[in-house]
Design an enzyme around this catalytic site. Structure first.
Site, PDB file in Angstrom:
ATOM      1  CG  ASP A   1       4.927   3.067   7.405  1.00  0.00           C
ATOM      2  OD1 ASP A   1       3.957   3.462   6.708  1.00  0.00           O
ATOM      3  OD2 ASP A   1       4.576   2.036   8.013  1.00  0.00           O
ATOM      4  CG  HIS A   2       4.317   0.078   4.380  1.00  0.00           C
ATOM      5  ND1 HIS A   2       4.032  -0.942   4.738  1.00  0.00           N
ATOM      6  CD2 HIS A   2       3.845   1.085   5.402  1.00  0.00           C
ATOM      7  CE1 HIS A   2       3.488  -1.202   5.691  1.00  0.00           C
ATOM      8  NE2 HIS A   2       3.334   0.268   6.163  1.00  0.00           N
TER       9      HIS A   2
ATOM     10  CG  ASP B   1       0.637  -1.354   7.728  1.00  0.00           C
ATOM     11  OD1 ASP B   1       1.683  -1.903   7.966  1.00  0.00           O
ATOM     12  OD2 ASP B   1       0.814   0.075   7.590  1.00  0.00           O
TER      13      ASP B   1
ATOM     14  CG  HIS C   1       4.281  -1.686  11.549  1.00  0.00           C
ATOM     15  ND1 HIS C   1       4.902  -0.544  11.683  1.00  0.00           N
ATOM     16  CD2 HIS C   1       3.542  -1.353  10.107  1.00  0.00           C
ATOM     17  CE1 HIS C   1       4.700   0.352  10.715  1.00  0.00           C
ATOM     18  NE2 HIS C   1       3.770  -0.079   9.781  1.00  0.00           N
TER      19      HIS C   1
ATOM     20  CG  HIS D   1       0.124   4.371   4.674  1.00  0.00           C
ATOM     21  ND1 HIS D   1      -0.723   3.706   5.469  1.00  0.00           N
ATOM     22  CD2 HIS D   1      -0.548   5.349   4.119  1.00  0.00           C
ATOM     23  CE1 HIS D   1      -1.976   4.128   5.474  1.00  0.00           C
ATOM     24  NE2 HIS D   1      -1.839   5.114   4.697  1.00  0.00           N
TER      25      HIS D   1
ATOM     26  CG  HIS E   1      -0.376   0.140   2.455  1.00  0.00           C
ATOM     27  ND1 HIS E   1       0.426  -1.015   3.137  1.00  0.00           N
ATOM     28  CD2 HIS E   1      -0.489   1.082   3.300  1.00  0.00           C
ATOM     29  CE1 HIS E   1       0.817  -0.502   4.233  1.00  0.00           C
ATOM     30  NE2 HIS E   1       0.312   0.690   4.469  1.00  0.00           N
TER      31      HIS E   1
ATOM     32  CG  HIS F   1      -3.856   0.154   6.726  1.00  0.00           C
ATOM     33  ND1 HIS F   1      -3.852   0.694   7.804  1.00  0.00           N
ATOM     34  CD2 HIS F   1      -2.772   0.484   6.015  1.00  0.00           C
ATOM     35  CE1 HIS F   1      -2.637   1.303   8.108  1.00  0.00           C
ATOM     36  NE2 HIS F   1      -2.027   1.302   6.808  1.00  0.00           N
TER      37      HIS F   1
HETATM   38 FE    FE Z   1       2.943   0.974   8.175  1.00  0.00          FE
HETATM   39 ZN    ZN Z   2       0.293   1.585   6.524  1.00  0.00          ZN
END
Ligand code: FE
Ligand code: ZN
Length: 257
Positions: A57-58, A131, A169, A55, A53, A109
Site C-alpha cells: 500500500d506504499h 506507518d 494513513h 508494504h 517501507h 513496523h
Molecule cells: Fe500502510
Molecule cells: Zn505498512
C-alpha cells in the site's frame, strides 16, 4: 514556496505530494492514478519518489509512476522496493526539489522502515513517517520488537514542536477513540478528538498533525507519563518497565474494539 498536498489513495492511505514551482516529489505511492491525476491537474514534473517501507500500500504505484515520469526512487536499502531504486538508511540525506531530506531509521513496523525529515521546507519542518507514527497512534509491529519501535518513536518525538507529521494513513479518529480509553482525563485529547471529528465530517484530512500536539495526545508517545503507564499496567498487569508498558499498550490497541 513549497506546497504540501495529501492525496487520498486506496482505502485510507495518503500519498504525500510536495510541490515546488513546476516540480514535485511523491511519498509512498500505493497506487499511481491519484498521483498521475494530481501531476496532470497541476502541470507538475515528478522528480523523486520517496518510499518509507516495502508494504504494497506504499509501493504499489512506484513502477507505473516511475515509468510515466522518469522520477528517481529512494527507499530503504534493506527492503524489497521496486527496482531500480536508490537505497537509503538512517543518516542518509536525500536531495530533491532543492531541499535536503534527512533519513531517520525507524525500525518496528518493518525492519528497514525509514522516515524522511525536511527541516527547511520554507515553513515548518516536514516529517514523512509512513506507518511508524500515526496521529494518535503508531504502526503495528510486523517485523520489529517493542524496544525498537519505542526507540524509533522517541527519535521522531525529539523533532521540533512545529514539525508537520505526514502519516501514510487516515487512522486518526479510531486512534483517538482508543487514546481516550487509555487517558480519559486528558483534556487536550478530548478537544483534539472533537476537532478531528469536525474535519472528517467535512471530508477533510486530519493530517498533517503537529508534533507538539502528538506529544500531548498520542498514548504511544506518552508511555512514560504516569497516567498512561498506570492505565496500561491496570489493564494488562505488565511490569513497571518502559518497554513492557509500550508492548502492553500496543497489544491493548491490537485487541481494542
Ligand atoms: Fe500502510
Ligand atoms: Zn505498512
Amino acid at each position: 514556496m513549497v506546497e504540501l498536498v495529501a492525496l487520498p489513495a486506496l482505502g485510507d492511505n495518503y500519498i504525500w505530494l510536495l510541490q515546488d514551482g513546476a516540480q514535485a516529489l511523491a511519498v509512498d505511492p500505493g497506487e499511481a492514478a491519484p498521483a498521475l491525476h494530481a501531476l496532470r491537474a497541476r502541470s507538475l514534473v515528478l522528480t523523486s519518489i520517496l518510499v518509507t517501507h516495502h508494504h504494497a500500500d506504499h509501493t504499489g504505484g512506484v513502477a507505473q509512476l516511475r515509468a510515466a515520469t522518469g522520477a528517481q526512487v529512494f527507499g530503504p536499502a534493506t527492503e524489497p522496493v521496486p527496482q531500480p531504486f536508490t537505497g537509503v538508511a538512517g543518516g542518509s540525506t536525500v536531495r530533491a526539489l532543492g531541499l535536503s531530506l534527512q533519513v531517520i531509521g525507524v525500525p518496528g513496523h518493518t525492519a528497514g522502515h525509514v522516515a524522511y525529515f525536511c527541516p527547511d521546507a520554507g515553513g515548518s519542518p516536514l516529517l514523512f513517517c509512513g506507518d511508524t507514527l500515526f496521529s494518535g497512534g503508531c504502526g503495528r509491529l510486523f517485523e520489529g520488537t517493542p524496544a525498537q519501535m519505542l526507540a524509533s518513536l522517541d527519535r521522531l518525538a525529539a523533532l521540533p514542536d512545529n514539525t508537520q507529521v505526514c502519516c501514510a494513513h487516515e487512522y486518526t479518529l479510531a486512534n483517538l477513540r482508543f487514546a481516550r480509553a487509555v487517558e480519559p482525563d486528558n483534556p487536550t485529547l478530548l478537544a483534539y478528538e472533537q476537532h478531528c471529528a469536525a474535519l472528517r465530517a467535512q471530508g477533510l484530512p486530519t493530517l498533517p498533525a503537529r508534533l507538539e500536539t502528538e506529544r500531548a495526545i498520542n498514548p504511544f508517545l506518552r508511555t512514560r507519563q504516569p497516567a498512561v503507564a498506570q492505565a496500561v499496567r491496570a489493564h494488562s498487569g505488565c511490569p513497571d518497565d518502559e518497554v513492557a508498558v509500550f508492548a502492553a499498550l500496543r497489544q491493548w490497541k491490537n485487541e481494542f474494539r
